[in-house]
Design an enzyme around this catalytic site. Structure first.
Site, PDB file in Angstrom:
ATOM      1  N   PHE A 165      -6.708   4.554   1.161  1.00 59.69           N
ATOM      2  CA  PHE A 165      -8.104   3.840   1.883  1.00 59.69           C
ATOM      3  C   PHE A 165      -8.284   4.539   3.137  1.00 59.69           C
ATOM      4  CE2 PHE A 165      -9.742   0.093   4.430  1.00 59.69           C
ATOM      5  CZ  PHE A 165     -10.731   0.287   4.302  1.00 59.69           C
ATOM      6  N   ALA A 174       2.130  10.746  -2.345  1.00 60.03           N
ATOM      7  CA  ALA A 174       2.794  10.636  -3.444  1.00 60.03           C
ATOM      8  C   ALA A 174       2.043  10.023  -4.872  1.00 60.03           C
ATOM      9  CB  ALA A 174       3.901   9.288  -3.222  1.00 60.03           C
ATOM     10  N   ALA A 222       2.275   4.542   3.214  1.00 63.76           N
ATOM     11  CA  ALA A 222       2.720   3.297   3.298  1.00 63.76           C
ATOM     12  C   ALA A 222       2.798   2.483   1.853  1.00 63.76           C
ATOM     13  CB  ALA A 222       2.363   2.372   4.528  1.00 63.76           C
ATOM     14  N   THR A 242       9.421   3.288   1.355  1.00 63.18           N
ATOM     15  CA  THR A 242       8.462   4.067   1.822  1.00 63.18           C
ATOM     16  C   THR A 242       8.167   3.820   3.530  1.00 63.18           C
ATOM     17  OG1 THR A 242       7.163   4.610  -0.009  1.00 63.18           O
ATOM     18  CG2 THR A 242       6.000   4.617   2.098  1.00 63.18           C
ATOM     19  N   THR A 265       0.220  -1.827  12.019  1.00 64.98           N
ATOM     20  CA  THR A 265      -0.660  -2.810  11.598  1.00 64.98           C
ATOM     21  C   THR A 265      -0.587  -4.252  12.717  1.00 64.98           C
ATOM     22  OG1 THR A 265      -0.898  -4.631  10.343  1.00 64.98           O
ATOM     23  CG2 THR A 265       1.044  -3.666  10.162  1.00 64.98           C
ATOM     24  N   ASP A 266      -1.540  -4.824  13.072  1.00 65.36           N
ATOM     25  CA  ASP A 266      -1.105  -6.229  14.000  1.00 65.36           C
ATOM     26  C   ASP A 266      -0.206  -7.271  13.217  1.00 65.36           C
ATOM     27  OD1 ASP A 266      -2.850  -7.060  11.789  1.00 65.36           O
ATOM     28  OD2 ASP A 266      -4.395  -7.799  13.311  1.00 65.36           O
ATOM     29  N   GLU A 267      -0.230  -6.961  11.987  1.00 64.03           N
ATOM     30  CA  GLU A 267       0.702  -7.993  11.369  1.00 64.03           C
ATOM     31  C   GLU A 267       2.089  -8.023  11.902  1.00 64.03           C
ATOM     32  OE1 GLU A 267       0.213  -8.653   7.110  1.00 64.03           O
ATOM     33  OE2 GLU A 267      -1.880  -7.947   7.253  1.00 64.03           O
ATOM     34  N   TYR A 310       6.230  -6.971   4.077  1.00 60.33           N
ATOM     35  CA  TYR A 310       5.250  -5.889   4.237  1.00 60.33           C
ATOM     36  C   TYR A 310       5.246  -5.644   5.995  1.00 60.33           C
ATOM     37  CZ  TYR A 310       0.812  -3.714   6.043  1.00 60.33           C
ATOM     38  OH  TYR A 310       0.031  -2.915   6.828  1.00 60.33           O
ATOM     39  N   ALA A 331       7.596  -6.859   7.859  1.00 58.39           N
ATOM     40  CA  ALA A 331       8.750  -6.432   8.539  1.00 58.39           C
ATOM     41  C   ALA A 331       9.249  -5.108   8.387  1.00 58.39           C
ATOM     42  CB  ALA A 331       9.915  -7.546   7.910  1.00 58.39           C
ATOM     43  N   LYS A 349       6.956  -2.588   8.195  1.00 56.75           N
ATOM     44  CA  LYS A 349       6.106  -1.966   9.064  1.00 56.75           C
ATOM     45  C   LYS A 349       6.633  -1.841  10.646  1.00 56.75           C
ATOM     46  CE  LYS A 349       2.745   0.085   8.906  1.00 56.75           C
ATOM     47  NZ  LYS A 349       2.608   1.673   8.512  1.00 56.75           N
ATOM     48  N   ASN A 398      -8.878  -3.513   8.014  1.00 55.92           N
ATOM     49  CA  ASN A 398     -10.121  -2.876   7.843  1.00 55.92           C
ATOM     50  C   ASN A 398     -10.830  -3.187   6.670  1.00 55.92           C
ATOM     51  OD1 ASN A 398      -9.161   0.722   8.949  1.00 55.92           O
ATOM     52  ND2 ASN A 398      -8.257  -1.288   9.732  1.00 55.92           N
ATOM     53  N   GLY A 416       4.678 -18.245   3.185  1.00 55.95           N
ATOM     54  CA  GLY A 416       4.548 -17.682   4.554  1.00 55.95           C
ATOM     55  C   GLY A 416       3.299 -16.964   5.085  1.00 55.95           C
ATOM     56  N   HIS A 417       2.227 -17.720   4.742  1.00 53.84           N
ATOM     57  CA  HIS A 417       0.856 -16.961   4.847  1.00 53.84           C
ATOM     58  C   HIS A 417       0.583 -17.379   6.442  1.00 53.84           C
ATOM     59  CE1 HIS A 417      -3.549 -16.260   3.056  1.00 53.84           C
ATOM     60  NE2 HIS A 417      -3.240 -15.456   3.934  1.00 53.84           N
TER      61      HIS A 417
END
Ligand code: NAD
Length: 336
Positions: free
Chosen positions: A10, A32, A81, A98, A132-134, A158, A160, A162, A188, A292-293
């Site tokens: 994306f 990939a 990623a 990845t 990412t901000d996450e 995810y 963790a 990153k 985004n 865990g949201h």
């Protein structure tokens, strides 16, 4: 020549399309082609002498060594990623493969290449890592937004993975002097986003008359940025960012998931009204929240505004309208 990884996804595809419009510098796209990679995103540049595609995995050290020797990039921009939180809950292994091992292997290849360069080219080389901000974890309703010095507190496999990749990037600067840049961006939206993600899922489900699933109470807050603004910010960081620095990128635009679904439905009601009338909002369906949201993310993007004079061009209203119009105009893309 720059090397972009994950350029069939994306944000990477939007970045390459924008790059080819704004610069003459050649770009090689290493991807990939996982489920998230789609070469149809790049139709506009296929055949251009400026663009070259190489299918391959960023964990493949031999491939990376060959590619670096062949194209001698002056910069690497790492988008490759696994990027979907829900998938990381059901199958975290690909995320470690990845996001952690891949970033490590890419850093090693970039370092080996960088070390062969003459001093001036070494100084000008850049490794830009898109994150990412996450990684910063979850905020309470009144907490200040994330800054570049907010402590990392990732909560999903995810984020963790990153976070681990961001730490490796940082370490390659401090240990080896590799001129790295890290960007941490909020959610985004825009053209070419795979339909598993919230906004394209809502648009495509609504058009198909399917339920619009909203996790829990829908009060989770995210900051939203139009993808082309993110790509402009990355270009700006690549051009003028200080090696070793981190830049938060965001839209100054916090919305709850319920506000997002309502905004999408309002636009569809206007641009593609249902036969027989009635709002698409009647399709909104609350589903069990994901484990865990995180409740709220918010980005303070003041540093990139002050240091690099970047700010988003689109408002949420203009960006979302463009996005809905793009999906309405490209049914063949999401039916692929
Ligand atoms: P995406 O899932 O749409 O695309 C990822 C691309 O990487 C795909 O083309 C895929 O084929 C490729 N890829 C995956 N594994 C690979 C591997 N091992 N080797 C080579 N290529 C591989 O992701 P996106 O939404 O475009 O995100 C790009 C980057 O931006 C990611 O690092 C993500 O963490 C980050 N990011 C995304 C968002 C967002 O809202 N989408 C926000 C902030 C940061």
């Amino acid at each position: 020549m720059i090397l972009v990884t994950g350029g069939a996804g994306f944000i990477g595809a939007n970045f390459i399309l924008q790059w080819c419009q704004q610069s003459d510098e050649p770009v090689t796209n290493l991807d990939a082609l996982t489920y998230a990679g789609n070469l149809a995103n790049l139709t506009a540049v296929v055949g251009s002498p400026q663009y070259r595609f190489e299918r391959g995995d960023i964990t493949d050290a031999a491939l990376l060594a060959r590619l670096m020797a062949e194209i001698k990039p002056r910069a690497v921009v790492n988008f490759a990623a696994e990027s979907h939180v829900d998938r990381s809950i059901h199958g975290p292994q690909a995320f470690i493969h990845t996001n952690v091992n891949g970033t490590f292997t890419l850093l090693e290849a970039a370092r080996a290449h960088w070390q062969t360069l003459p001093a001036e080219e070494q100084r000008d080389f850049r490794f830009l890592h898109v994150s990412t901000d996450e990684v910063y974890g979850s905020l309470g309703p009144n907490d200040p937004a994330f800054t570049e010095t907010t402590a990392y507190a990732p909560n999903s496999p995810y984020s963790a993975s990153k976070a681990a990749s961001d730490h490796l990037v940082r370490a390659y600067h401090h240990t080896y002097g590799l001129p790295v840049l890290t960007t941490n961006c909020s959610n985004n939206y825009g053209p070419f986003q795979f339909t598993e993600k919230l906004i394209p899922l809502l648009i495509t489900n609504a058009l198909a008359g399917k339920p619009l699933p909203i996790y829990g109470d829908g009060q989770q807050v995210r900051d939203w940025l139009y993808v082309e603004d993110h790509c402009q910010a990355i270009c700006r960081v690549l051009e003028a960012g200080t090696p070793g620095e981190v830049y938060n990128i965001g839209g100054w635009n916090e919305k709850t998931n319920l506000q997002i679904v309502q905004a999408v439905c309002d636009l569809l009601d206007e641009l593609a009204p249902q036969v027989g009338g009635g709002s698409y909002a009647s399709l909104i369906t609350h589903v069990t929240d994901r484990p865990g949201h995180d409740r709220r993310y918010a980005i303070n993007a003041q540093k990139i505004a002050d240091a690099l004079d970047w700010k988003p061009r689109e408002t949420f209203e203009t960006g979302l309208r463009k996005t809905v119009q793009w999906y309405l105009a490209h049914p063949e893309w999401y039916a692929l």
